[in-house]
Design a protein around this motif. Structure first.
Motif, PDB file in Angstrom:
ATOM      1  N   ASP A  69       1.854  10.116   5.417  1.00  0.00           N
ATOM      2  CA  ASP A  69       2.383   8.801   5.765  1.00  0.00           C
ATOM      3  C   ASP A  69       1.235   7.815   5.939  1.00  0.00           C
ATOM      4  OD1 ASP A  69       3.562   6.581   6.777  1.00  0.00           O
ATOM      5  OD2 ASP A  69       4.356   7.508   8.592  1.00  0.00           O
ATOM      6  N   ILE A  70       1.136   6.873   5.032  1.00  0.00           N
ATOM      7  CA  ILE A  70       0.027   5.929   5.045  1.00  0.00           C
ATOM      8  C   ILE A  70       0.060   5.045   6.278  1.00  0.00           C
ATOM      9  CG2 ILE A  70       1.255   4.149   3.766  1.00  0.00           C
ATOM     10  CD1 ILE A  70      -2.475   5.032   3.471  1.00  0.00           C
ATOM     11  N   THR A  71       1.192   5.045   6.951  1.00  0.00           N
ATOM     12  CA  THR A  71       1.368   4.244   8.150  1.00  0.00           C
ATOM     13  C   THR A  71       0.641   4.854   9.352  1.00  0.00           C
ATOM     14  OG1 THR A  71       3.411   3.097   7.656  1.00  0.00           O
ATOM     15  CG2 THR A  71       3.154   3.910   9.885  1.00  0.00           C
ATOM     16  N   ALA A  76      -4.410   6.049   7.079  1.00  0.00           N
ATOM     17  CA  ALA A  76      -4.764   4.727   6.557  1.00  0.00           C
ATOM     18  C   ALA A  76      -6.280   4.611   6.480  1.00  0.00           C
ATOM     19  CB  ALA A  76      -4.197   3.632   7.451  1.00  0.00           C
ATOM     20  N   ALA A  79      -7.519   6.702   3.683  1.00  0.00           N
ATOM     21  CA  ALA A  79      -7.250   6.046   2.405  1.00  0.00           C
ATOM     22  C   ALA A  79      -8.269   4.946   2.152  1.00  0.00           C
ATOM     23  CB  ALA A  79      -5.842   5.461   2.386  1.00  0.00           C
ATOM     24  N   LEU A  95      -1.854   6.215  -4.754  1.00  0.00           N
ATOM     25  CA  LEU A  95      -1.398   6.606  -3.425  1.00  0.00           C
ATOM     26  C   LEU A  95       0.016   7.177  -3.454  1.00  0.00           C
ATOM     27  CD1 LEU A  95      -1.847   6.461  -0.290  1.00  0.00           C
ATOM     28  CD2 LEU A  95      -0.636   4.275  -0.410  1.00  0.00           C
ATOM     29  N   ALA A  96       0.220   8.262  -2.729  1.00  0.00           N
ATOM     30  CA  ALA A  96       1.566   8.812  -2.623  1.00  0.00           C
ATOM     31  C   ALA A  96       1.827   9.320  -1.209  1.00  0.00           C
ATOM     32  CB  ALA A  96       1.755   9.948  -3.619  1.00  0.00           C
ATOM     33  N   ASN A  97       3.011   9.051  -0.722  1.00  0.00           N
ATOM     34  CA  ASN A  97       3.402   9.545   0.606  1.00  0.00           C
ATOM     35  C   ASN A  97       4.370  10.703   0.465  1.00  0.00           C
ATOM     36  OD1 ASN A  97       2.166   7.437   2.343  1.00  0.00           O
ATOM     37  ND2 ASN A  97       3.587   6.116   1.276  1.00  0.00           N
ATOM     38  N   HIS A  99       5.970  11.921   3.384  1.00  0.00           N
ATOM     39  CA  HIS A  99       6.888  11.852   4.519  1.00  0.00           C
ATOM     40  C   HIS A  99       7.084  13.222   5.157  1.00  0.00           C
ATOM     41  CE1 HIS A  99       7.696   7.888   2.897  1.00  0.00           C
ATOM     42  NE2 HIS A  99       7.939   8.458   1.728  1.00  0.00           N
ATOM     43  N   GLN A 108       5.914  14.416  -5.716  1.00  0.00           N
ATOM     44  CA  GLN A 108       4.815  13.459  -5.821  1.00  0.00           C
ATOM     45  C   GLN A 108       3.634  14.054  -6.569  1.00  0.00           C
ATOM     46  OE1 GLN A 108       5.011  10.389  -5.194  1.00  0.00           O
ATOM     47  NE2 GLN A 108       5.717   9.864  -3.135  1.00  0.00           N
ATOM     48  N   GLU A 110       3.673  16.469  -8.596  1.00  0.00           N
ATOM     49  CA  GLU A 110       4.080  16.674  -9.984  1.00  0.00           C
ATOM     50  C   GLU A 110       3.855  15.417 -10.813  1.00  0.00           C
ATOM     51  OE1 GLU A 110       4.915  19.038 -12.750  1.00  0.00           O
ATOM     52  OE2 GLU A 110       5.632  19.859 -10.843  1.00  0.00           O
ATOM     53  N   TYR A 221       3.749   8.397  18.021  1.00  0.00           N
ATOM     54  CA  TYR A 221       3.823   7.736  19.320  1.00  0.00           C
ATOM     55  C   TYR A 221       4.999   8.251  20.128  1.00  0.00           C
ATOM     56  CZ  TYR A 221       0.876   4.143  17.082  1.00  0.00           C
ATOM     57  OH  TYR A 221      -0.111   3.476  16.429  1.00  0.00           O
TER      58      TYR A 221
ATOM     59  N   ILE B  70      -5.942  -1.753   4.075  1.00  0.00           N
ATOM     60  CA  ILE B  70      -4.819  -0.842   4.262  1.00  0.00           C
ATOM     61  C   ILE B  70      -4.745  -0.346   5.704  1.00  0.00           C
ATOM     62  CG2 ILE B  70      -6.138   1.223   3.651  1.00  0.00           C
ATOM     63  CD1 ILE B  70      -2.454   0.525   2.820  1.00  0.00           C
ATOM     64  N   THR B  71      -5.807  -0.537   6.435  1.00  0.00           N
ATOM     65  CA  THR B  71      -5.877  -0.121   7.830  1.00  0.00           C
ATOM     66  C   THR B  71      -5.060  -1.042   8.735  1.00  0.00           C
ATOM     67  OG1 THR B  71      -7.949   1.086   7.855  1.00  0.00           O
ATOM     68  CG2 THR B  71      -7.512  -0.327   9.724  1.00  0.00           C
ATOM     69  N   ALA B  76      -0.232  -1.468   5.791  1.00  0.00           N
ATOM     70  CA  ALA B  76       0.093  -0.054   5.645  1.00  0.00           C
ATOM     71  C   ALA B  76       1.604   0.097   5.476  1.00  0.00           C
ATOM     72  CB  ALA B  76      -0.392   0.725   6.859  1.00  0.00           C
ATOM     73  N   GLU B  83       5.500   1.855  -2.038  1.00  0.00           N
ATOM     74  CA  GLU B  83       5.333   3.152  -2.681  1.00  0.00           C
ATOM     75  C   GLU B  83       6.655   3.898  -2.736  1.00  0.00           C
ATOM     76  OE1 GLU B  83       4.660   7.222  -3.418  1.00  0.00           O
ATOM     77  OE2 GLU B  83       5.273   6.523  -1.448  1.00  0.00           O
ATOM     78  N   VAL B  93       1.761   3.978  -7.509  1.00  0.00           N
ATOM     79  CA  VAL B  93       1.093   2.817  -6.920  1.00  0.00           C
ATOM     80  C   VAL B  93      -0.409   3.029  -6.843  1.00  0.00           C
ATOM     81  CG1 VAL B  93       0.824   1.457  -4.832  1.00  0.00           C
ATOM     82  CG2 VAL B  93       3.099   2.161  -5.574  1.00  0.00           C
ATOM     83  N   LEU B 282       5.557  -0.156  21.261  1.00  0.00           N
ATOM     84  CA  LEU B 282       5.074   1.029  21.956  1.00  0.00           C
ATOM     85  C   LEU B 282       3.980   0.696  22.939  1.00  0.00           C
ATOM     86  CD1 LEU B 282       5.136   3.191  18.820  1.00  0.00           C
ATOM     87  CD2 LEU B 282       6.282   3.785  20.951  1.00  0.00           C
TER      88      LEU B 282
END
Lengths: 333, 333
Positions: A69-71, A76, A79, A95-97, A99, A108, A110, A221, B70-71, B76, B83, B93, B282
Motif C-alpha cells: 500500500d503506497i499510502t 511511500a 518508493a 508501481l503496483a499495490n 492491498h 499485479q 503477472e 493507525y 510521493i511521500t 500517495a 493505480e 502506472v 487520527l
DNA sequence: AACCACCAATGAAACGTTTCATCGCATGTG
DNA sequence: CACATGCGATGAAACGTTTCATTGGTGGTT
C-alpha cells in the motif's frame, strides 16, 4: 508521425546502422560523420523509439515496484528512494499495490512481468508465491522474505530487542507489545526480539520479571488505537507502563488511545515505535522509535536488481534506536 | 526463450495471423480452430510479448503519473487511487517524483514521454512547462493548473472560503492563515477564498472585522510548525484565536507548535486544515479540515486520460468541511 | 608494386506483434 | 452447371530498433 532513425539516416546521407552507432556512445564512428548525424538528429528533433529498442533487446528500462500500500508512509518513502535512484540510472519505476491481498499480488506481478521489466522489487504479502512467478526476472524482496529470493531488510529481531532493552533500562517492568499480523514473518521477528530480551532479563533478574502483555493486529493507525485501548483498559496496577509497537503507525494510534484515556505520554506511559517514518518526529510527543535505514534498503534493493553480481541471499541491516520524547522512567508513586 | 506467437501457430498448425485473431477476442475465428489454438497456447505457456504489440500499435498500456513527492500523503493517496483504477482497466502506472523542481520535472516528463505512455497524469510544479512538452500524449493536470491542459482539481477558492466561514461562524475574529508557497496557484486560490470570506464579513459586520494575519511557506509539516510558532509568539491580545492552513501537514505541524507553546487545541486555538489526509482524523485532536474528494479526482483524471471523449477544460470538484475536534468557539475571558 | 590488416560504413536480418490484401472453399443462386 | 457471395484462413508487410557479416577504402609492410 515522429521521425525515426531511418529519417535521420536518410537526411544525413548515412545508413541506419551508422546512426545507431552514433547513438550508442561507445561505438566507433568517424568524427565528421558523427557530427553530421548529431546535427541532423536535433535538426529534425529525432528521439529514439524505446519500444523498438526494447523489442530488439528483449528487455526494458523499467523496474517494477510492488508494495502492499503506497499510502503507508514506509512504503511511500521506499518508493521515493527507489524512484530517485532508479531515475538517476535511467530507469523508470512501475508501481503496483497489492492491498495485502495474495490474489491481487499474483495478478499485479503477472501483468508487471508481462512488461518485461529489468527487475522487480517486491514487498511480498503471501509468503509462498506461486512457483517461480517472480523468477522470470531479477527479483529482490524487501522487508519481508520470500523463499528463493534475495531479501533486503532490517534486522527485525534486533529491532524488537532494542525496544525491549530500552524500556527495561529505563526501569519499566510491566511491558506491553502491539504486534503486527501473526501471519507475517516481520511481525514474528520483531516480537521475537522483544520477547527474547525479556527472557534474558528474566534470567538476570528473576525476581523482577513480569511477563509481557502481547496483542496482535494490523500495522495501521487504527489497529494501534484499538489494541492500545485494549491494553490500557486495565486496573492501574496491572496496566503496562510501557508499550512497544511493530510500526510507527500503530504507535501513533496508541498515542491517540492513551490521550483518550487521560494518560500522559511519557509520564504515565512510555511508547516505542518501529520504522521511524517522517511523521514520527513530528507527532506529539516526538516518538521514540526503532529506525529502519530506508535509503540504505532502497539502495541495496536496486543494486541487487540492477547490479551485475548476484546479490547475497539475505541482507540484514542494523536498526537503530532513536530516542525522542515518548519514553521516560516509570513514575513511582 | 519464451514461446512466441509463431511457436503457437506452428504447433497448432495455423498461421500466426490466425493466432493473433484468436487473441483479439472480438475477431471472427471458427470454433474448432479457436479451441485448438487456445489449447496449445496454454499447453506451451505462451504469453504475448507486449513489446511487439506496443511497437506495432505505437502505444503502450502505461500511464505516467508525475507528482512532486510521493511521500506527501495526499499524493500517495492519489497514486493509490489512480493505480487501482488503472490496473482494473489493464493499465500500469509509471511513477515519477519531481521534488518540486522544474528541471527535474522537465527531465522526468521527457523520459516518461519517451516510453510512449497512453496518457499522463501530472501535478505540475512549474506553471509553464516548456512548450507542448506534455502535448505529446493525452495529459490531464491534477491539483495545479498548467496552461493548455485539462485540469481536475478541487475548488480551492471555495475551500478557503469554507474554512474562514466556519471559523467566523464559531465566533472567531482574530484569524491567522498559513499559506503554501506564493508561487503556486493553489495557494493563491485557497488563501483568496479565505480572504474573500473575510472581506464579505467586513461588509456585513464592519465593526467586528479584524484583518487576518497571513504567513507563507511550504506545504509540509515543518513549515506548519515554524510558521505556527511565528504566528503564536505574540501577546495574547493580538495572537489569532484560530488559524486555517493550506494543507493538513501544515495543520499537524501547527498542532505541534501550539502544544510546544502550551496552547490547548481547540480551547486556546482552533485549527482548520486542508485535504483530509488519513492522518487528519487520527491526530490529536482530530483535525477539522477541508476535504478533497481524492477518489473522485483520480477517477476523473484517469477518465480524462483514457476516455475517448475529450475532457472538459477544467473540472472543479466541491470541497467539503469536515468538522472534527480541532475547532471550538473562542474562549472569552 | 603487391599484399595484408584494419577501420569505417553498409545492408540486411531479426525481435514479436497486428493488419490488410489475397486466396480457397463451401454454400446458395440463376 | 456455371457463377457470384461470403467467410475463414493465409502470407507478407510494417512498426523502429540493434547487430553482425560484408564491403570498400586506406595505410603500412614486404
Amino acid at each position: 508521425m515522429n521521425p525515426t532513425i531511418k529519417d535521420v539516416a536518410q537526411r544525413a546521407g548515412v545508413s541506419v546502422g551508422t546512426v545507431s552507432r552514433v547513438l550508442a556512445k561507445n561505438k566507433t564512428v568517424s568524427e565528421d560523420i558523427r557530427a553530421k548525424v548529431e546535427a541532423t538528429i536535433d535538426a529534425i528533433g529525432y528521439r529514439p523509439n524505446i519500444l523498438g529498442r526494447s523489442l530488439r533487446l528483449a528487455k526494458t528500462d523499467i523496474i517494477g515496484l510492488v508494495v502492499p500500500d503506497i499510502t503507508n508512509p514506509f512504503f511511500a518513502e521506499l518508493a521515493k528512494q527507489v524512484e530517485m535512484l532508479a531515475s538517476a540510472e535511467g530507469y523508470s519505476v512501475l508501481l503496483a499495490n497489492t492491498h495485502d491481498d495474495p490474489d491481487a499480488e499474483k495478478q499485479q506481478i503477472e501483468t508487471l512481468l508481462g512488461r518485461l521489466p529489468a527487475g522487480l522489487i517486491l514487498v511480498p504479502v503471501s509468503n509462498s508465491l506461486a512457483d517461480g512467478l517472480a523468477s522470470r526476472t531479477r527479483t529482490v524482496t524487501v522487508d519481508r522474505p520470500l523463499s528463493g529470493h534475495a531479501l533486503v531488510s532490517v534486522d527485525n529481531r534486533q529491532g524488537g530487542y532494542l525496544a525491549a532493552d530500552h524500556l527495561l533500562s529505563l526501569g519499566h517492568r510491566r511491558l506491553g507489545y502491539i504486534s503486527g499480523p501473526g501471519t507475517t514473518e516481520v511481525s514474528g521477528e520483531r516480537r521475537g526480539g522483544f520477547v527474547q530480551r525479556l527472557a534474558e532479563f528474566r534470567k538476570s533478574h528473576p525476581g523482577d520479571y513480569v511477563p509481557p502483555q502481547i496483542v496482535e493486529g494490523h500495522f495501521d493507525y487504527r489497529s494501534g488505537e484499538e489494541l492500545g485501548k485494549q491494553l490500557l483498559t486495565q486496573p492501574e496496577k496491572s496496566r503496562p507502563t510501557a508499550i512497544a509497537t511493530a510500526s510507527d503507525q500503530q504507535a501513533i494510534g496508541l498515542l491517540r488511545a492513551a490521550d483518550d484515556m487521560g494518560l500522559r505520554v511519557p509520564n504515565d506511559l512510555s511508547i516505542v515505535g518501529f520504522d521511524d517514518i517522517p511523521l514520527a518526529s513530528l507527532v506529539l510527543p516526538r516518538l521514540t522509535t526503532i529506525r529502519q535505514p530506508i535509503d540504505e534498503i532502497a539502495r541495496l534493493a536496486l543494486e541487487g536488481v540492477l547490479g551485475s553480481h548476484a546479490l547475497q541471499e539475505e541482507y540484514k541491516l542494523q536498526p537503530m534506536l532513536m530516542k525522542r520524547g515518548s519514553c521516560a522512567a516509570p513514575s513511582t508513586p
